[in-house]
Structures are given as C-alpha cells and as structure tokens.
Design a protein around this motif. Structure first.
Motif, PDB file in Angstrom:
ATOM      1  N   PHE A  90       1.050  -1.085   0.215  1.00 28.38           N
ATOM      2  CA  PHE A  90       0.147  -0.077   0.503  1.00 28.38           C
ATOM      3  C   PHE A  90       0.677   0.955   0.191  1.00 28.38           C
ATOM      4  N   SER A  91       2.259   1.280   0.124  1.00 28.55           N
ATOM      5  CA  SER A  91       2.832   2.406   0.046  1.00 28.55           C
ATOM      6  C   SER A  91       3.016   2.457  -1.652  1.00 28.55           C
ATOM      7  N   PRO A  92       4.013   3.897  -1.514  1.00 26.30           N
ATOM      8  CA  PRO A  92       4.266   4.383  -3.484  1.00 26.30           C
ATOM      9  C   PRO A  92       4.848   3.847  -3.267  1.00 26.30           C
ATOM     10  N   ALA A  93       6.312   2.429  -3.359  1.00 21.22           N
ATOM     11  CA  ALA A  93       7.532   1.708  -3.037  1.00 21.22           C
ATOM     12  C   ALA A  93       6.884   0.751  -3.405  1.00 21.22           C
ATOM     13  N   GLY A  94       5.702   0.314  -2.585  1.00 24.56           N
ATOM     14  CA  GLY A  94       5.341  -1.610  -3.121  1.00 24.56           C
ATOM     15  C   GLY A  94       4.415  -1.741  -3.999  1.00 24.56           C
ATOM     16  N   SER A  95       4.094  -0.381  -4.501  1.00 26.20           N
ATOM     17  CA  SER A  95       2.931  -0.825  -5.336  1.00 26.20           C
ATOM     18  C   SER A  95       3.736  -0.862  -6.958  1.00 26.20           C
ATOM     19  N   TRP A 108       9.436   6.120  -9.672  1.00 27.38           N
ATOM     20  CA  TRP A 108       8.956   6.696  -8.601  1.00 27.38           C
ATOM     21  C   TRP A 108       9.521   8.015  -7.838  1.00 27.38           C
ATOM     22  N   LYS A 109       8.708   9.321  -7.051  1.00 30.37           N
ATOM     23  CA  LYS A 109       8.588  10.117  -6.569  1.00 30.37           C
ATOM     24  C   LYS A 109       8.717   9.978  -5.212  1.00 30.37           C
ATOM     25  N   THR A 110       9.509  10.071  -4.219  1.00 33.15           N
ATOM     26  CA  THR A 110       9.369  10.110  -3.419  1.00 33.15           C
ATOM     27  C   THR A 110       9.315  11.486  -2.142  1.00 33.15           C
ATOM     28  N   ASP A 112       9.428  14.068  -0.812  1.00 37.62           N
ATOM     29  CA  ASP A 112      10.096  14.598  -0.910  1.00 37.62           C
ATOM     30  C   ASP A 112      10.034  15.265  -1.918  1.00 37.62           C
ATOM     31  N   GLY A 113       9.568  14.870  -2.885  1.00 36.17           N
ATOM     32  CA  GLY A 113       9.123  14.582  -4.264  1.00 36.17           C
ATOM     33  C   GLY A 113      10.526  14.580  -5.444  1.00 36.17           C
ATOM     34  N   LYS A 114      11.689  13.808  -4.271  1.00 37.94           N
ATOM     35  CA  LYS A 114      12.517  13.457  -5.515  1.00 37.94           C
ATOM     36  C   LYS A 114      11.977  12.054  -6.256  1.00 37.94           C
ATOM     37  N   THR A 115      12.676  12.069  -7.337  1.00 40.10           N
ATOM     38  CA  THR A 115      12.727  11.131  -7.538  1.00 40.10           C
ATOM     39  C   THR A 115      13.668  10.071  -8.850  1.00 40.10           C
ATOM     40  N   ILE A 116      13.609   8.899  -7.233  1.00 46.92           N
ATOM     41  CA  ILE A 116      14.117   7.725  -7.476  1.00 46.92           C
ATOM     42  C   ILE A 116      14.068   6.570  -8.584  1.00 46.92           C
ATOM     43  N   ARG A 117      15.043   5.818  -9.057  1.00 44.94           N
ATOM     44  CA  ARG A 117      15.434   4.953 -10.127  1.00 44.94           C
ATOM     45  C   ARG A 117      15.440   3.826  -9.865  1.00 44.94           C
ATOM     46  N   LEU A 118      15.194   2.670  -9.606  1.00 46.18           N
ATOM     47  CA  LEU A 118      15.312   1.300  -8.910  1.00 46.18           C
ATOM     48  C   LEU A 118      15.197  -0.042  -9.758  1.00 46.18           C
TER      49      LEU A 118
END
Length: 135
Positions: A90-95, A108-110, A112-118
């Motif tokens: 249910f977290s943005p990261a998890g989905s 995805w955006k954290t 704090d508005g930063k974009t992370i690429r995994l």
C-alpha cells in the motif's frame, strides 16, 4: 512509460479484496495500486516466472541515482516493517515494485518530491517459485 508487469491471480484476488474493504475503499492514495492491477498481465501462480516480484517476494535492488544496493520484501500492510525491510504493497514504493522482473527499472517520486530509479537486480525468493501458492 511504465514497464510491463505480471501479477499472480491469487495476489490480484487478495489485493482487490483488501481494496474493497471500507477502510481502504475510498483511499485515493491507493489509486496507483489500483491502476497497476488493472494493467497487469495476470497469470496463475504456478505459471509465474521465478524472477517476478509477487507478494511476499524478496528482491535485491540498485538505486541507480546513488548506487546503493539493498534487499526488500514486498508485504501486505499488516506485515510491513521498515526495520525488517518489509515494504507495504500500500506504499507508493510497494505498489511500484509489484510485478516487476529482474532487470526492469521503475521511477517513482518520494514523499519529498525526489525521483528515485530502482533496478531489480534479482528476485532472491518468491513464494510461487517455491511451491507456496497460499501465503
């Protein structure tokens, strides 16, 4: 453009069931997960490739922005635990992680508005690949 994703029919059924519960039905922060489930290639658990992130899977990731590597387990909300590296679906990261395969990347955006690429380096454990279809 979002990467293609594969979701097991059992994960889809459980997640759709959770999303219809009164506590979650009207939560707009779960719309991203709803959209991911709608666009997924749905397969039976025994047909899931072993390198796809399903519920309760553990995978190694590379945060391409920083070079940091880590391992996470995709968990149902009741089992999420940051200290144990169990991220809630249910977290943005998890989905964002559900249904990704080894080698795929996601942005995805954290908060704090930063974009992370995994980048998914490896799925180190997956229930379906281990014959555990009803976790």
């Amino acid at each position: 453009m979002k990467p293609s994703i594969i979701v097991s029919s059992s994960d889809l059924e459980r997640l759709e069931g959770l999303l219809t519960l009164p506590a979650f039905r009207s939560r707009s922060d779960l719309d991203g997960l709803r959209a991911e489930l709608e666009r997924a290639d749905v397969r039976e658990p025994e047909e899931m490739p072993a390198d796809v992130i399903t519920m309760n899977s553990r995978a190694r990731f590379l945060e391409e922005n920083t070079g940091r590597e880590y391992e996470l387990t995709l968990a149902y909300p009741k089992d999420a635990d940051a200290e144990a590296h169990r991220v809630s679906i249910f977290s943005p990261a998890g989905s964002a992680l559900l249904g990704l395969s080894s080698g795929q990347t996601i942005d995805w955006k954290t908060v704090d508005g930063k974009t992370i690429r995994l980048k998914v380096l490896e799925v180190t454990w997956q229930p379906e690949a281990n014959g555990q279809f009803d976790l």
